[in-house]
Scaffold this active site. Structure first.
Site, PDB file in Angstrom:
ATOM      1  N   GLY A   1       0.790  -1.234   0.000  1.00  0.00           N
ATOM      2  CA  GLY A   1       0.000   0.000   0.000  1.00  0.00           C
ATOM      3  C   GLY A   1       0.819   1.279   0.000  1.00  0.00           C
ATOM      4  O   GLY A   1       0.402   2.269   0.603  1.00  0.00           O
TER       5      GLY A   1
ATOM      6  N   ASN B   1       1.389   3.312  -2.610  1.00  0.00           N
ATOM      7  CA  ASN B   1       0.614   4.326  -3.315  1.00  0.00           C
ATOM      8  C   ASN B   1      -0.594   4.758  -2.495  1.00  0.00           C
ATOM      9  O   ASN B   1      -0.958   5.933  -2.485  1.00  0.00           O
ATOM     10  CB  ASN B   1       0.165   3.813  -4.688  1.00  0.00           C
TER      11      ASN B   1
ATOM     12  N   MET C   1      -3.551  -6.684  -7.562  1.00  0.00           N
ATOM     13  CA  MET C   1      -2.946  -7.657  -8.468  1.00  0.00           C
ATOM     14  C   MET C   1      -3.978  -8.655  -8.988  1.00  0.00           C
ATOM     15  O   MET C   1      -3.866  -9.873  -8.816  1.00  0.00           O
ATOM     16  CB  MET C   1      -1.793  -8.380  -7.766  1.00  0.00           C
TER      17      MET C   1
ATOM     18  N   ILE D   1      -6.515  -9.183 -12.618  1.00  0.00           N
ATOM     19  CA  ILE D   1      -7.028  -8.746 -13.908  1.00  0.00           C
ATOM     20  C   ILE D   1      -8.542  -8.672 -13.785  1.00  0.00           C
ATOM     21  O   ILE D   1      -9.202  -9.650 -13.421  1.00  0.00           O
ATOM     22  CB  ILE D   1      -6.615  -9.717 -15.028  1.00  0.00           C
TER      23      ILE D   1
ATOM     24  N   ASN E   1      -5.874   3.322 -13.036  1.00  0.00           N
ATOM     25  CA  ASN E   1      -4.779   2.417 -12.717  1.00  0.00           C
ATOM     26  C   ASN E   1      -3.472   3.122 -13.033  1.00  0.00           C
ATOM     27  O   ASN E   1      -3.431   4.076 -13.810  1.00  0.00           O
ATOM     28  CB  ASN E   1      -4.882   1.132 -13.542  1.00  0.00           C
TER      29      ASN E   1
ATOM     30  N   HIS F   1       0.568   2.192 -14.191  1.00  0.00           N
ATOM     31  CA  HIS F   1       1.428   1.121 -14.691  1.00  0.00           C
ATOM     32  C   HIS F   1       2.866   1.631 -14.729  1.00  0.00           C
ATOM     33  O   HIS F   1       3.122   2.736 -15.228  1.00  0.00           O
ATOM     34  CB  HIS F   1       0.986   0.699 -16.095  1.00  0.00           C
TER      35      HIS F   1
ATOM     36  N   GLU G   1      -8.804  -3.844 -22.251  1.00  0.00           N
ATOM     37  CA  GLU G   1      -7.454  -4.144 -22.725  1.00  0.00           C
ATOM     38  C   GLU G   1      -6.452  -3.931 -21.595  1.00  0.00           C
ATOM     39  O   GLU G   1      -6.342  -2.837 -21.051  1.00  0.00           O
ATOM     40  CB  GLU G   1      -7.097  -3.246 -23.910  1.00  0.00           C
TER      41      GLU G   1
ATOM     42  N   GLN H   1       8.738   4.561  -8.374  1.00  0.00           N
ATOM     43  CA  GLN H   1       7.691   4.538  -7.351  1.00  0.00           C
ATOM     44  C   GLN H   1       7.545   5.892  -6.669  1.00  0.00           C
ATOM     45  O   GLN H   1       6.426   6.353  -6.404  1.00  0.00           O
ATOM     46  CB  GLN H   1       7.997   3.455  -6.319  1.00  0.00           C
TER      47      GLN H   1
END
Length: 215
Positions: free
Chosen positions: A16, A18, A94, A96, A111, A113, A147, A175
């Site tokens: 955690g 973020n 984590m 999909i 999100n 990435h 996607e 990060q």
């Protein structure tokens, strides 16, 4: 947490970091969102402790208890919808997401990435950037679509890749950048400046062809 107009649910699976950046920004009065709930698919995720220490409600369902991805996602949505979130923030979640979940919250899922998308979707992004000899690397906030890592981009944090840097060091640097750009995207959304429309990102009433870049 102080109340704000935009209610957010933050989804995590791990430590955690973020999430902590969001908590810190809200506490400092720099981010006008109400973190209504922090959800995890792992009961031992340290991020749940961060949330509890900040006085934020938490929830946990384990995906292994469900027959398939969609049945789990439907259960997650039923739990989140109790808080009527305006925004879903994936912060190291984590999983999909199923097409059903994405449709359910269409235009409201963010999100981040760890790459300068569309480069390096998927895993091991830092080592892949080093192996390619990239001079710059970073992280990209995007709206979530069906996607994987392919939704319309919002903002990218970019940094120069130092000679001889390791993948672990590069990850740490990226990060730290994420902790700046991810809350910024959420702030734009909360302020009504950022929207998803017709499969595209719109900021201040204009369609973004490329993400905003923060160096």
């Amino acid at each position: 947490m102080s109340l704000a107009q935009c209610k957010a649910a933050i989804l995590i699976s791990g430590s955690g970091t973020n999430l902590q950046a969001f908590i810190d920004r809200v506490r400092a009065g720099q981010l006008a969102i109400d973190i209504a709930v922090v959800f995890s698919n792992k009961p031992d995720a340290f991020g749940l402790q961060r949330a509890k220490q900040a006085g934020i409600e938490t929830s946990c369902l384990q995906h292994g208890d469900y027959a398939d991805r969609e049945s789990f996602d439907r259960a997650v949505a039923a739990e989140l919808d109790r808080y009527a979130p305006d925004l879903i923030i994936l912060a190291g979640f984590m999983r999909i997401l199923s097409p059903w979940f994405v449709r359910h919250y269409e235009g409201r899922i963010l999100n981040i990435h760890p790459a300068l998308l569309p480069l390096y979707p998927g895993l091991n992004t830092h080592q892949r950037a080093l192996d390619a000899g990239d001079t710059h690397h970073g992280s990209t906030v995007h709206f979530v679509t069906d996607e994987l890592d392919g939704g319309p981009r919002i903002v990218a944090g970019r940094l120069a890749v130092a000679n001889g840097i390791s993948a672990a060091q590069l990850q740490d640097n990226v990060q730290a950048l994420e902790h700046q750009v991810y809350p910024q995207a959420a702030a734009w959304f909360a302020e009504g400046r950022l929207r998803y429309r017709d499969g595209q990102t719109w900021l201040d009433g204009k369609q973004l062809q490329e993400p905003v870049v923060i160096d």
